[in-house]
Design a protein around this motif. Structure first.
Motif, PDB file in Angstrom:
ATOM      1  N   THR A  66      30.673 -24.643  10.154  1.00 53.98           N
ATOM      2  CA  THR A  66      30.621 -26.103  10.016  1.00 53.98           C
ATOM      3  C   THR A  66      31.545 -26.740  11.042  1.00 53.98           C
ATOM      4  OG1 THR A  66      32.246 -25.850   8.236  1.00 53.98           O
ATOM      5  CG2 THR A  66      29.949 -26.151   7.597  1.00 53.98           C
ATOM      6  N   HIS A 113      30.461 -27.936  -2.472  1.00 51.82           N
ATOM      7  CA  HIS A 113      29.028 -27.654  -2.417  1.00 51.82           C
ATOM      8  C   HIS A 113      28.518 -27.254  -3.803  1.00 51.82           C
ATOM      9  CE1 HIS A 113      25.156 -25.995  -1.267  1.00 51.82           C
ATOM     10  NE2 HIS A 113      25.324 -26.506  -0.061  1.00 51.82           N
ATOM     11  N   PRO A 114      27.429 -27.873  -4.265  1.00 50.76           N
ATOM     12  CA  PRO A 114      26.974 -27.620  -5.638  1.00 50.76           C
ATOM     13  C   PRO A 114      26.587 -26.174  -5.927  1.00 50.76           C
ATOM     14  CG  PRO A 114      25.384 -28.980  -4.423  1.00 50.76           C
ATOM     15  CD  PRO A 114      26.630 -28.926  -3.601  1.00 50.76           C
ATOM     16  N   SER A 162      27.982 -23.402  -4.477  1.00 54.76           N
ATOM     17  CA  SER A 162      29.232 -22.655  -4.623  1.00 54.76           C
ATOM     18  C   SER A 162      29.843 -22.910  -5.994  1.00 54.76           C
ATOM     19  CB  SER A 162      30.223 -23.061  -3.529  1.00 54.76           C
ATOM     20  OG  SER A 162      29.688 -22.834  -2.245  1.00 54.76           O
ATOM     21  N   ARG A 163      29.811 -24.154  -6.421  1.00 50.04           N
ATOM     22  CA  ARG A 163      30.337 -24.495  -7.742  1.00 50.04           C
ATOM     23  C   ARG A 163      29.501 -23.862  -8.843  1.00 50.04           C
ATOM     24  NH1 ARG A 163      30.490 -30.773  -6.804  1.00 50.04           N
ATOM     25  NH2 ARG A 163      30.617 -30.868  -9.089  1.00 50.04           N
ATOM     26  N   GLN A 190      31.385 -31.244   2.217  1.00 55.74           N
ATOM     27  CA  GLN A 190      30.277 -30.391   2.635  1.00 55.74           C
ATOM     28  C   GLN A 190      30.433 -28.922   2.245  1.00 55.74           C
ATOM     29  OE1 GLN A 190      27.615 -31.699   3.897  1.00 55.74           O
ATOM     30  NE2 GLN A 190      28.363 -33.752   4.332  1.00 55.74           N
ATOM     31  N   VAL A 191      31.665 -28.444   2.103  1.00 55.20           N
ATOM     32  CA  VAL A 191      31.885 -27.012   1.862  1.00 55.20           C
ATOM     33  C   VAL A 191      32.516 -26.756   0.495  1.00 55.20           C
ATOM     34  CG1 VAL A 191      33.054 -24.915   2.675  1.00 55.20           C
ATOM     35  CG2 VAL A 191      32.059 -26.517   4.322  1.00 55.20           C
ATOM     36  N   TYR A 192      33.715 -27.267   0.288  1.00 55.83           N
ATOM     37  CA  TYR A 192      34.454 -26.927  -0.930  1.00 55.83           C
ATOM     38  C   TYR A 192      33.792 -27.482  -2.182  1.00 55.83           C
ATOM     39  CZ  TYR A 192      37.963 -26.003   2.667  1.00 55.83           C
ATOM     40  OH  TYR A 192      38.614 -25.545   3.781  1.00 55.83           O
ATOM     41  N   THR A 235      32.156 -19.153  -2.198  1.00 58.71           N
ATOM     42  CA  THR A 235      31.532 -19.946  -1.134  1.00 58.71           C
ATOM     43  C   THR A 235      30.630 -19.102  -0.245  1.00 58.71           C
ATOM     44  OG1 THR A 235      33.386 -21.477  -1.146  1.00 58.71           O
ATOM     45  CG2 THR A 235      32.007 -21.499   0.808  1.00 58.71           C
ATOM     46  N   THR A 247      32.379 -20.647   8.101  1.00 57.07           N
ATOM     47  CA  THR A 247      31.205 -21.260   7.466  1.00 57.07           C
ATOM     48  C   THR A 247      30.246 -21.837   8.499  1.00 57.07           C
ATOM     49  OG1 THR A 247      32.398 -23.363   7.169  1.00 57.07           O
ATOM     50  CG2 THR A 247      32.396 -21.818   5.308  1.00 57.07           C
ATOM     51  N   THR A 288      26.965 -19.422  -0.528  1.00 53.73           N
ATOM     52  CA  THR A 288      26.320 -20.582   0.091  1.00 53.73           C
ATOM     53  C   THR A 288      26.353 -20.471   1.614  1.00 53.73           C
ATOM     54  OG1 THR A 288      27.091 -21.943  -1.747  1.00 53.73           O
ATOM     55  CG2 THR A 288      26.293 -23.107   0.202  1.00 53.73           C
ATOM     56  N   PHE A 289      27.541 -20.208   2.167  1.00 52.68           N
ATOM     57  CA  PHE A 289      27.725 -20.032   3.611  1.00 52.68           C
ATOM     58  C   PHE A 289      27.993 -18.545   3.841  1.00 52.68           C
ATOM     59  CE2 PHE A 289      28.988 -24.328   2.514  1.00 52.68           C
ATOM     60  CZ  PHE A 289      28.355 -25.104   3.478  1.00 52.68           C
TER      61      PHE A 289
END
Length: 443
Positions: free
Chosen positions: A189, A237-238, A240-241, A233-235, A44, A187, A47-48
């Motif tokens: 958020t 997130h495309p 991060s995936r 929004q976080v876990y 993650t 993050t 991304t963040f």
């Protein structure tokens, strides 16, 4: 008890208070200190960028929330006051140790690593707690003989006191409450926050576990919505995936190459070899952390295998795969897109993926299913319990509703040409691009 309590300064809980010698000793054990070197949120941070926090700080946070709950229960809801529905403070030390150690079995990039090498962080947590060769076991065993097994039984949810088990593992437990607040903080958020102070004010023990006062329903709703938002929004997130997909394919490629040549990694990736040959010990596992894997990845960039080298470079240098939303993993168009990726020079096994990510914000109790997540109970003034979604229209709307999507991942070169080989593969790029619009798959 320590003669003077120790404190750890924490950005989420301000101070984390340590009052027991055994807790301080556990914190200083090598198995718990290893968690400093394992990121809480894995990929993650690609991304963040602030999400660099570790499983060590999370473990301390879960301990602190559990300590506060124990204090509240002892002060206001002891068995002396409530009888069998009250809290027996003799269970405090088991709860505190289980809270601190609940994640001690996590490995590097834990969930991806688990999938490739078939490890189980919960089983490894139990092994670390109960294996005589670990410092954690020695520390726990000094409390009393059999104490490590008591702590482990909280992790496996077989401990006889359901109040302790639900503190650590339930729909609204110390683990979830800390990681939501901590992940939201790091993050950046804000929508992931909720009113922890209010929830701790309305938490109640009863004989069957833990409930929340009816007048605190809105604080619990806030927690449920915060969890929902963090997943969306976080876990989920495309990007991060996408980095997880790269990592999974990188480790998968290494695993495949090792089967072909067992000497390939002997010069620079020795600590990973027991996992590549699927024969590892607890000691082997405890030597691994994020830094070890990242060091190996940087060495793999120079390997002769072009797929291993390229995937390692893409992962370390943050070159994520692109993705589009698909309605089903069985869509026949995906076969065509994979074929185009292959014709453009990419092995589709390692450069494409179908990734679905779903989680239930609040999973209603379904006894007919045989297994369930512990439901959230609200306690009414007369002491009777009502399940949360029966009292809250907001939670009822979320109950049983999976939130997530299905994505097809592919090399960004397929839709974002940089001029390299564009003439050679132009037809494939154009055909591929015709099926992508506004981030979705089209006919």
């Amino acid at each position: 008890m320590l003669p003077l309590e120790k404190v750890f300064r924490d950005p989420v809980h301000n101070y984390i208070h340590v009052q027991h010698q055994v807790i301080l000793d556990l914190i200083n054990s090598k198995e718990v200190q290893r968690l400093r070197r394992v990121k809480q949120l894995g990929t993650t941070s690609y991304t963040f960028h602030g999400a660099e926090h570790s499983r060590f700080s999370h473990s301390l946070g879960v301990y602190e929330i559990t300590r506060r709950i124990c204090d509240i229960f002892k002060r206001n809801y002891s068995q002396e006051k409530l009888g069998k529905d009250g809290w027996d403070d003799s269970h405090r030390l088991v709860a505190l140790c289980a809270a601190l150690l609940h994640d001690v079995g996590h490995g590097p990039y834990s969930h991806t690593f688990e999938h490739i090498f078939h490890t189980d962080h919960e089983a490894l947590t139990v092994a670390i707690i109960t294996s005589p060769e670990t410092e954690v076991f020695q520390i726990l065993n000094n409390v009393e003989e059999g104490f490590p097994e008591k702590v482990a039984s909280v992790i496996t949810k077989t401990y006889p006191n359901p109040q302790v088990v639900q503190m650590i593992s339930s729909q609204i437990d110390a683990d979830r409450m800390d990681y939501l607040l901590r992940d939201a903080y790091f993050t950046g958020t804000e929508y992931g926050t909720f009113d922890l102070t209010r929830i701790l004010r309305v938490i109640r023990p009863y004989e069957g576990g833990i409930a929340f006062a009816m007048n605190g329903m809105h604080a619990v709703e806030d927690y449920i919505v915060s969890r929902y938002q963090m997943y969306v929004q976080v876990y989920f997130h495309p990007v991060s995936r996408s980095m997880e997909v790269l990592l999974e394919h990188l480790l998968d490629r290494a695993h495949e190459l090792y089967q072909e040549d067992t000497e390939l990694f002997s010069l620079h990736s020795q600590l990973l070899i027991p996992f590549l040959k699927e024969d590892f010990s607890l000691g082997d596992y405890l030597k691994l952390d994020d830094g070890v894997l990242n060091t190996y990845f940087s060495q793999w960039i120079d390997e002769q295998d072009l797929i291993l080298s390229d995937l390692a470079s893409r992962f370390l240098n943050r070159k994520p795969l692109k993705s589009i939303l698909v309605d089903s993993s069985e869509n026949p168009l995906l076969i065509k897109l994979k074929s185009l990726v292959e014709k453009a020079g990419f092995n589709p096994r390692y450069y494409t993926a179908i990734n679905s990510s779903y989680d239930l914000p609040y999973d209603l109790y379904h006894p007919e299913k045989g297994s369930h997540r512990t439901q959230i109970e609200l306690m009414q003034k007369d002491g009777t319990l009502i399940e949360l979604s029966k009292a809250s229209q907001l939670v009822a709307a979320l109950t049983g509703q999976g939130q997530g999507d299905i994505r097809f991942y592919y090399p960004k070169e397929m839709t974002q040409q940089n001029g390299l080989n564009s003439d050679l593969f132009e037809d494939y790029y154009q055909t591929f691009a015709k099926h992508v619009r506004n981030g979705e798959l089209i006919e």
